[in-house]
Structure formats: C-alpha cells, structure tokens
Design a protein around this motif. Sequence first.
Motif, PDB file in Angstrom:
ATOM      1  N   SER A   1      -3.579  18.955  30.044  1.00 20.15           N
ATOM      2  CA  SER A   1      -4.918  18.400  30.268  1.00 20.15           C
ATOM      3  C   SER A   1      -4.977  16.909  29.944  1.00 20.15           C
ATOM      4  CB  SER A   1      -5.947  19.139  29.395  1.00 20.15           C
ATOM      5  OG  SER A   1      -7.237  18.587  29.598  1.00 20.15           O
ATOM      6  N   SER A   2      -5.887  16.247  30.660  1.00 21.31           N
ATOM      7  CA  SER A   2      -6.147  14.834  30.359  1.00 21.31           C
ATOM      8  C   SER A   2      -7.386  14.715  29.478  1.00 21.31           C
ATOM      9  CB  SER A   2      -6.410  14.070  31.660  1.00 21.31           C
ATOM     10  OG  SER A   2      -7.577  14.597  32.277  1.00 21.31           O
ATOM     11  N   ASP A   3      -8.057  15.848  29.269  1.00 13.35           N
ATOM     12  CA  ASP A   3      -9.348  15.827  28.571  1.00 13.35           C
ATOM     13  C   ASP A   3      -9.121  16.015  27.079  1.00 13.35           C
ATOM     14  OD1 ASP A   3     -11.877  16.790  27.420  1.00 13.35           O
ATOM     15  OD2 ASP A   3     -12.567  16.797  29.504  1.00 13.35           O
ATOM     16  N   LEU A   4      -9.558  15.040  26.301  1.00  8.90           N
ATOM     17  CA  LEU A   4      -9.269  15.077  24.873  1.00  8.90           C
ATOM     18  C   LEU A   4      -9.819  16.319  24.181  1.00  8.90           C
ATOM     19  CD1 LEU A   4      -7.954  13.421  22.543  1.00  8.90           C
ATOM     20  CD2 LEU A   4     -10.289  12.829  21.938  1.00  8.90           C
ATOM     21  N   ARG A   5     -10.951  16.827  24.666  1.00 11.43           N
ATOM     22  CA  ARG A   5     -11.506  18.033  24.014  1.00 11.43           C
ATOM     23  C   ARG A   5     -10.524  19.193  24.091  1.00 11.43           C
ATOM     24  NH1 ARG A   5     -17.162  16.919  26.848  1.00 11.43           N
ATOM     25  NH2 ARG A   5     -15.617  16.267  28.350  1.00 11.43           N
ATOM     26  N   ASP A   6      -9.907  19.397  25.274  1.00  7.88           N
ATOM     27  CA  ASP A   6      -8.913  20.473  25.429  1.00  7.88           C
ATOM     28  C   ASP A   6      -7.733  20.224  24.499  1.00  7.88           C
ATOM     29  OD1 ASP A   6     -10.481  21.308  27.521  1.00  7.88           O
ATOM     30  OD2 ASP A   6      -9.202  20.395  29.076  1.00  7.88           O
TER      31      ASP A   6
ATOM     32  N   GLU B   1     -16.828   7.427  20.874  1.00  2.79           N
ATOM     33  CA  GLU B   1     -18.146   7.802  20.325  1.00  2.79           C
ATOM     34  C   GLU B   1     -18.127   9.170  19.660  1.00  2.79           C
ATOM     35  OE1 GLU B   1     -20.790   7.498  23.726  1.00  2.79           O
ATOM     36  OE2 GLU B   1     -20.043   5.480  24.125  1.00  2.79           O
ATOM     37  N   ASN B   2     -17.222  10.046  20.127  1.00  2.00           N
ATOM     38  CA  ASN B   2     -17.312  11.452  19.716  1.00  2.00           C
ATOM     39  C   ASN B   2     -16.159  12.005  18.884  1.00  2.00           C
ATOM     40  OD1 ASN B   2     -19.803  12.375  21.114  1.00  2.00           O
ATOM     41  ND2 ASN B   2     -18.692  11.621  22.894  1.00  2.00           N
ATOM     42  N   SER B   3     -14.986  11.413  18.999  1.00  2.00           N
ATOM     43  CA  SER B   3     -13.842  12.091  18.377  1.00  2.00           C
ATOM     44  C   SER B   3     -13.521  11.554  16.987  1.00  2.00           C
ATOM     45  CB  SER B   3     -12.607  11.974  19.272  1.00  2.00           C
ATOM     46  OG  SER B   3     -11.512  12.532  18.599  1.00  2.00           O
TER      47      SER B   3
ATOM     48  N   THR C   1     -19.654  11.407  12.393  1.00  2.08           N
ATOM     49  CA  THR C   1     -20.730  11.054  13.324  1.00  2.08           C
ATOM     50  C   THR C   1     -20.300  11.240  14.794  1.00  2.08           C
ATOM     51  OG1 THR C   1     -22.352   9.378  13.802  1.00  2.08           O
ATOM     52  CG2 THR C   1     -20.135   8.600  13.545  1.00  2.08           C
ATOM     53  N   ARG C   2     -21.250  11.569  15.638  1.00  2.00           N
ATOM     54  CA  ARG C   2     -20.970  11.844  17.042  1.00  2.00           C
ATOM     55  C   ARG C   2     -22.061  11.245  17.924  1.00  2.00           C
ATOM     56  NH1 ARG C   2     -17.415  15.836  18.955  1.00  2.00           N
ATOM     57  NH2 ARG C   2     -16.512  16.668  17.075  1.00  2.00           N
ATOM     58  N   GLY C   3     -21.675  10.408  18.840  1.00  5.09           N
ATOM     59  CA  GLY C   3     -22.589   9.994  19.894  1.00  5.09           C
ATOM     60  C   GLY C   3     -23.789   9.170  19.463  1.00  5.09           C
TER      61      GLY C   3
HETATM   62  P1  ADP Z   1     -14.917   7.710  31.708  1.00  2.00           P
HETATM   63  O1  ADP Z   1     -13.812   6.712  31.473  1.00  2.00           O
HETATM   64  O2  ADP Z   1     -14.607   8.670  32.821  1.00  2.00           O
HETATM   65  O3  ADP Z   1     -16.305   7.111  31.758  1.00  2.00           O
HETATM   66  P2  ADP Z   1     -15.846   8.927  29.230  1.00  2.00           P
HETATM   67  O4  ADP Z   1     -16.247   7.692  28.516  1.00  2.00           O
HETATM   68  O5  ADP Z   1     -16.882   9.874  29.697  1.00  2.00           O
HETATM   69  O6  ADP Z   1     -14.842   8.634  30.412  1.00  2.00           O
HETATM   70  O7  ADP Z   1     -14.855   9.735  28.242  1.00  2.00           O
HETATM   71  C1  ADP Z   1     -14.249  10.926  28.602  1.00  2.00           C
HETATM   72  C2  ADP Z   1     -13.353  11.385  27.446  1.00  2.00           C
HETATM   73  O8  ADP Z   1     -14.184  11.580  26.280  1.00  2.00           O
HETATM   74  C3  ADP Z   1     -12.648  12.721  27.711  1.00  2.00           C
HETATM   75  O9  ADP Z   1     -11.294  12.653  27.271  1.00  2.00           O
HETATM   76  C4  ADP Z   1     -13.427  13.678  26.835  1.00  2.00           C
HETATM   77  O10 ADP Z   1     -12.615  14.735  26.397  1.00  2.00           O
HETATM   78  C5  ADP Z   1     -13.808  12.793  25.665  1.00  2.00           C
HETATM   79  N1  ADP Z   1     -14.920  13.379  24.913  1.00  2.00           N
HETATM   80  C6  ADP Z   1     -16.213  13.526  25.295  1.00  2.00           C
HETATM   81  N2  ADP Z   1     -16.917  14.198  24.355  1.00  2.00           N
HETATM   82  C7  ADP Z   1     -16.054  14.476  23.358  1.00  2.00           C
HETATM   83  C8  ADP Z   1     -16.146  15.166  22.111  1.00  2.00           C
HETATM   84  N3  ADP Z   1     -17.299  15.688  21.705  1.00  2.00           N
HETATM   85  N4  ADP Z   1     -15.034  15.241  21.340  1.00  2.00           N
HETATM   86  C9  ADP Z   1     -13.876  14.725  21.752  1.00  2.00           C
HETATM   87  N5  ADP Z   1     -13.702  14.072  22.916  1.00  2.00           N
HETATM   88  C10 ADP Z   1     -14.774  13.963  23.704  1.00  2.00           C
END
Ligand code: ADP
Length: 394
Positions: free
Chosen positions: A279-284, A332-334, A359-361
């Motif tokens: 995955s490229s998605d950090l949450r996964d 912002e979130n991780s 903190t988150r977001g």
């Molecule tokens: P883009 O460059 O497409 O605008 P974003 O700024 O939306 O991207 O960031 C997407 C990334 O942020 C993804 O890897 C997603 O997993 C990560 N992300 C979003 N919310 C969270 C979270 N709550 N915890 C960890 N990572 C998060």
Amino acid sequence: MTKVIAINAGSSSLKFQLFEMPEEEVITKGLIERIGLDNSVFTISVNGEKQKEVTNIPNHDVAVKLLLDKLTSAGIINSLDEINGIGHRVIHGGEVYTDSVVIKNEDIAKFEELSELAPLHYPANITGIKAFQNILPNIPAVAVFDTAFHQTMPESSFLYSLPYDYYKDFGIRKYGFHGTSHKYVSQRASEMLGRPLEQLRLISCHLGNGASIAAIEGGNSIDTSMGFTPLAGVTMGTRSGNIDPALIPFIMEKTNLTAEGVLNVLNKQSGMLGVSGFSSDLRDIEIQSAEGNERARLALDVFSNRIHKYIGSYAARMNGVDAIIFTAGIGENSDVIRAEVLKGLEFMGVYWDPALNKTRGEEAFINYPHSPVKVIVIPTDEEVMIARDVTRLT
Ligand code: ADP
C-alpha cells in the motif's frame, strides 16, 4: 463582500471551494471525479450536507457547467453574477511566474509552453482554465502556481551540478512544488509564534501522498526537496524521491523497460508502496506495522528517515531553526511518523512532548515549553490562499 471560487483541475477531476471574501468563509465545496469516464461522480455540500450524484460527465466543459448550474439551482448563490473571481491552482510557473497572476490570453500561450515541464498535470490545469473561460468569459481568473513561492531560492540551491548550459538552454533546475501550502503554513506559524516572518527560520514538512520539505528563511523559500519535477526529494506514497540517477539505465537493462516505463515505476510503484509491497496509504502501513509486518515497518522507517535527514540539512543551511512545521494528511494526523522524524533531534534543541504529539488534524504546538525549537502541527489550506490571491489581484 465578494464570492470567489478556488479550482483544482486534474485530468479526470475538478475540486472546488466557494468562498465569501474577505471573511474567508467556505460557502460550499466539493469534487467532480471520473470526468470522461463511465459513472462520473459529482459531490457537493449543500447547507453542510454532502450530496452525491452519479452521472455522465464527458469533459471539463460539462463538469463546469454542471457545477455552475448546481450552485444556482441549489440556491447556494442566486445568480452567477455573484461570482467575482476564479482562482486556478496551476502546477508550474517556470521562471516566468514568481507570483500569482490574472490570466490573459498571452498567459495561456505561456502555460502551453511551460506544459513540457509538467506534462502529467499541466494539460488538465489548462483544460480547467479554458472550461471556465468558455462559460464565464467576463469573470477574472487568477492562476496560483505551485512553484511560485520557491522562486526566491538562491542559485546555489536551485542549480543542479550539471553543465551550466543545460540550465540556460533547457530550463533544467530545481523548481520545487507545494509552494502554496508551504507559504500558508509559514504564515500561520508566524502568527502562532507571535513573531514576524522576517525573523524566523522555519522547516516546513508537507507530508501527504506527495511530500516535500522546505527551508523558509525570513518568509522566503531558500531550499526545498522536490526538484525539476515532483518526483524528487523524500520518499512518498508511490514516488521514489531521490535515487542514484545511474539506476535508471541499470533498471532499463534489467527489466527491459523503456525510460518512460522506468519513470512510471519511479512515480507510481515506488515509495512506501514499493517498499511495503502492499500500500501507498500510510494508514494501512501503520496498521500492518503495528501487527508486526516487517516490510510495513521498513516503509515507515525509510519514509521518516529521509524527512529526518532533510531537517538536519536544512537546519545546517539556515544556521539553526526556530520551528519545524508538520502539515498535509500525514503531517497533520500521524503521531507515529512525527515521532520517528523528531527522534534524535535533541542535539539541535528539539524537545517534543509525546502526549501533545497525539494531536490530530488541528493546530497545535507539540514541543515542551522549554524547547528552543518549536514543533507545530498546522492543517494546510491551499484553497484559502488561492481565494486570497484572487481577492488581492482582482
Ligand atoms: P494528497 O497529497 O493526495 O493531497 P493528503 O494530504 O490527503 O494527500 O495525505 C494523504 C496521506 O495522509 C495518506 O498516506 C493517508 O494515509 C495519510 N493520512 C490521512 N489521515 C491519516 C491518519 N489519521 N493517520 C495516518 N495517516 C493519515
């Protein structure tokens, strides 16, 4: 009071936000996806409620018309005459544009020339501009460039160690991207710190699917991690970031790919996706890593290690740093990535609080009060920057 619409047009998508200015109040926002494909999706918030419509949207002209019709039919505005300006996010300003600009016909010709610098994104940006021009020819439109903020970089930062004529003849240099975001968070940081930008040395970490780091001194970008294209710099969701350039012909030979094929791998199959393998998605990746998946752990380590090293090098570049900023989806979130990035920066005066780091977001300082270097989480807002530039220039 004026109404301004901020537009971000991609090849098959169009994101929009309508603002009341100068209050900066968001009246509505939404997204049109799968333009030119089957089952296009139009999402818009009406009175705070998300409405979703699946329909057939063959091109950007139809998308813009649908959006504008909806604004009036849903009673969001009474008539299109209420829209005073349109702001378009544009990927590349080359060396021509150091600030946003009110778009004239000669600018569109220049954008077409600059298109070769960002062939993946630029044509869609131009299509979006023309679609609005066709339907609202009398409303001023402003282009806001991802590269403009970085035009203050000194030659020693933006020049590659290549034959100098390549720069002169072909425009080969570092341009940098995410400029609107880096500019926004640097201004917010100055406000939150209660200190003028002119006195500040900031390191801004924009960490989303695309990621870039910027060194901002006195309000000016003096270096940034992305380069001639947004492929350079730190590891990203699917992009490799910096690699040894000699690898490109080596990979071509080993895999029988063309140069374009390798570039496609570096853009779309590398980064955290390439390292993790899933995955490229950090949450996964965070979930899998917590469950003991070694490759997920490795993807986290590779990603955070590159950002950590940029912070060290940009602190050196500015002879110190007053604040480190985290923004975009990951920044912002991780808390996991922030912790990994910040670990081992005590030597340069970075003392962060693990409890505050949760903190988150939302905007927050996550440093201990005694920390000489402040660490700030700031949600980015590129759209409001676009709306501000429309208001300033029209
Ligand atoms: P883009 O460059 O497409 O605008 P974003 O700024 O939306 O991207 O960031 C997407 C990334 O942020 C993804 O890897 C997603 O997993 C990560 N992300 C979003 N919310 C969270 C979270 N709550 N915890 C960890 N990572 C998060």
